[in-house]
Design a protein around this motif. Structure first.
Motif, PDB file in Angstrom:
ATOM      1  N   HIS A 277       0.861  -1.185   0.000  1.00 12.86           N
ATOM      2  CA  HIS A 277       0.000   0.000   0.000  1.00 12.86           C
ATOM      3  C   HIS A 277       0.898   1.236   0.000  1.00 12.86           C
ATOM      4  O   HIS A 277       1.839   1.319   0.797  1.00 12.86           O
ATOM      5  CB  HIS A 277      -0.899   0.005   1.238  1.00 12.86           C
ATOM      6  CG  HIS A 277      -1.885  -1.128   1.233  1.00 12.86           C
ATOM      7  ND1 HIS A 277      -3.224  -0.944   1.029  1.00 12.86           N
ATOM      8  CD2 HIS A 277      -1.699  -2.467   1.376  1.00 12.86           C
ATOM      9  CE1 HIS A 277      -3.840  -2.126   1.058  1.00 12.86           C
ATOM     10  NE2 HIS A 277      -2.935  -3.062   1.273  1.00 12.86           N
ATOM     11  N   VAL A 278       0.600   2.157  -0.924  1.00 14.13           N
ATOM     12  CA  VAL A 278       1.491   3.312  -1.119  1.00 14.13           C
ATOM     13  C   VAL A 278       0.727   4.605  -0.831  1.00 14.13           C
ATOM     14  O   VAL A 278      -0.142   5.014  -1.612  1.00 14.13           O
ATOM     15  CB  VAL A 278       2.040   3.334  -2.564  1.00 14.13           C
ATOM     16  CG1 VAL A 278       3.029   4.482  -2.733  1.00 14.13           C
ATOM     17  CG2 VAL A 278       2.687   2.007  -2.916  1.00 14.13           C
ATOM     18  N   PRO A 279       1.037   5.255   0.315  1.00 12.25           N
ATOM     19  CA  PRO A 279       0.310   6.491   0.632  1.00 12.25           C
ATOM     20  C   PRO A 279       0.824   7.681  -0.161  1.00 12.25           C
ATOM     21  O   PRO A 279       2.027   7.823  -0.391  1.00 12.25           O
ATOM     22  CB  PRO A 279       0.602   6.672   2.132  1.00 12.25           C
ATOM     23  CG  PRO A 279       1.918   6.008   2.354  1.00 12.25           C
ATOM     24  CD  PRO A 279       2.022   4.886   1.340  1.00 12.25           C
ATOM     25  N   LYS A 280      -0.087   8.529  -0.575  1.00 10.79           N
ATOM     26  CA  LYS A 280       0.262   9.785  -1.253  1.00 10.79           C
ATOM     27  C   LYS A 280      -0.498  10.912  -0.567  1.00 10.79           C
ATOM     28  O   LYS A 280      -1.671  10.746  -0.206  1.00 10.79           O
ATOM     29  CB  LYS A 280      -0.134   9.734  -2.736  1.00 10.79           C
ATOM     30  CG  LYS A 280       0.590   8.679  -3.555  1.00 10.79           C
ATOM     31  CD  LYS A 280       2.004   9.095  -3.891  1.00 10.79           C
ATOM     32  CE  LYS A 280       2.686   8.055  -4.771  1.00 10.79           C
ATOM     33  NZ  LYS A 280       4.097   8.377  -5.033  1.00 10.79           N
ATOM     34  N   ARG A 281       0.133  12.072  -0.420  1.00 12.13           N
ATOM     35  CA  ARG A 281      -0.538  13.209   0.206  1.00 12.13           C
ATOM     36  C   ARG A 281      -1.707  13.660  -0.675  1.00 12.13           C
ATOM     37  O   ARG A 281      -1.576  13.733  -1.894  1.00 12.13           O
ATOM     38  CB  ARG A 281       0.453  14.350   0.398  1.00 12.13           C
ATOM     39  CG  ARG A 281       1.593  13.989   1.335  1.00 12.13           C
ATOM     40  CD  ARG A 281       2.622  15.078   1.367  1.00 12.13           C
ATOM     41  NE  ARG A 281       2.101  16.294   1.966  1.00 12.13           N
ATOM     42  CZ  ARG A 281       2.675  17.497   1.818  1.00 12.13           C
ATOM     43  NH1 ARG A 281       3.756  17.631   1.070  1.00 12.13           N
ATOM     44  NH2 ARG A 281       2.164  18.551   2.406  1.00 12.13           N
TER      45      ARG A 281
END
Ligand code: FMN
Length: 194
Positions: free
Chosen positions: A178-182
């Motif tokens: 899972h890749v968080p992005k602002r």
């Protein structure tokens, strides 16, 4: 067509697990061609590229790369999931004294997106033992390795996360990345910042 390009751009995620299927050379050439046509400050075009697809060399290169630092060593590609090709981004030092990193970013992203449009997943890697790579690939003195793009048919499907305040990507119980992005609302200002 415009819509397709946008969707391709926003769907790109770094891929770190790969199928062991050969990539036709034409795909790599097409991607590097997209890389060479990227914008270049003063059009200096100091970048050159080394493509590697020989299995024995790929194996050696892999041993000099470092993957997914936040999860180390849990997202190191295991045996049977390693990249099947690499594109080295090289700086020809004879072409510039001060390589502009923006040229490199534009070229690398062009390459990664072109690969994606041809069904190939990629991970841009800057954590490298460059000295060792220079030796095994016989890279001449007037070239510097900036970074490499590891390639292969994707064997994972990372998930974009926009609700999280984290910046560190994570693995769920099933091993999905899972890749968080602002979120856009936190980073886009209109007309004035206050
Ligand atoms: C300049 C640069 C260097 C990177 N180096 C590495 C690396 O050495 N190893 C790695 O696993 N990922 C590397 N990455 C990939 C980032 O970890 C990844 O882009 C980030 O986690 C966001 O995920 P996304 O690419 O799926 O949006 C690099 C990315 C960039 C832009």
């Amino acid at each position: 067509m415009k819509h397709q390009l946008h969707n391709l751009i926003i769907s790109r995620r770094s891929i770190r697990l790969f199928k062991q299927k050969k990539i036709p050379l034409g795909i790599i050439k097409k991607a590097v061609n997209a890389g060479r046509l990227a914008p270049s400050a003063a059009n200096l075009q100091f970048l050159e590229y080394l493509a590697v697809n020989k299995p024995q060399l790929c194996e050696k290169i892999f041993s000099f790369t470092r993957w997914a630092g936040y999860l180390y060593p849990r997202r190191m590609p295991p045996e049977g999931k390693k990249p099947v090709a690499y594109i080295f981004i090289l700086i020809n030092k004879a072409k510039t004294k001060q390589p502009d990193s923006r040229d490199i970013g534009a070229s690398a992203e062009n390459i990664i997106l072109s690969l994606l449009s041809q069904g190939i997943g990629a991970c841009w890697i800057a954590s490298l033992d460059k000295e060792a790579l220079i030796k095994i690939l016989k890279i001449p003195k007037n070239y510097q390795i900036d970074s490499i793009i590891a390639c292969g048919y994707p064997a994972e499907n990372p998930k974009l996360e926009t609700g999280s305040k984290k910046i560190k990507y994570w693995l769920d119980a099933k091993g999905r990345l899972h890749v968080p992005k602002r979120p856009l609302k936190n980073i886009l200002y209109l007309n004035k910042m206050k």
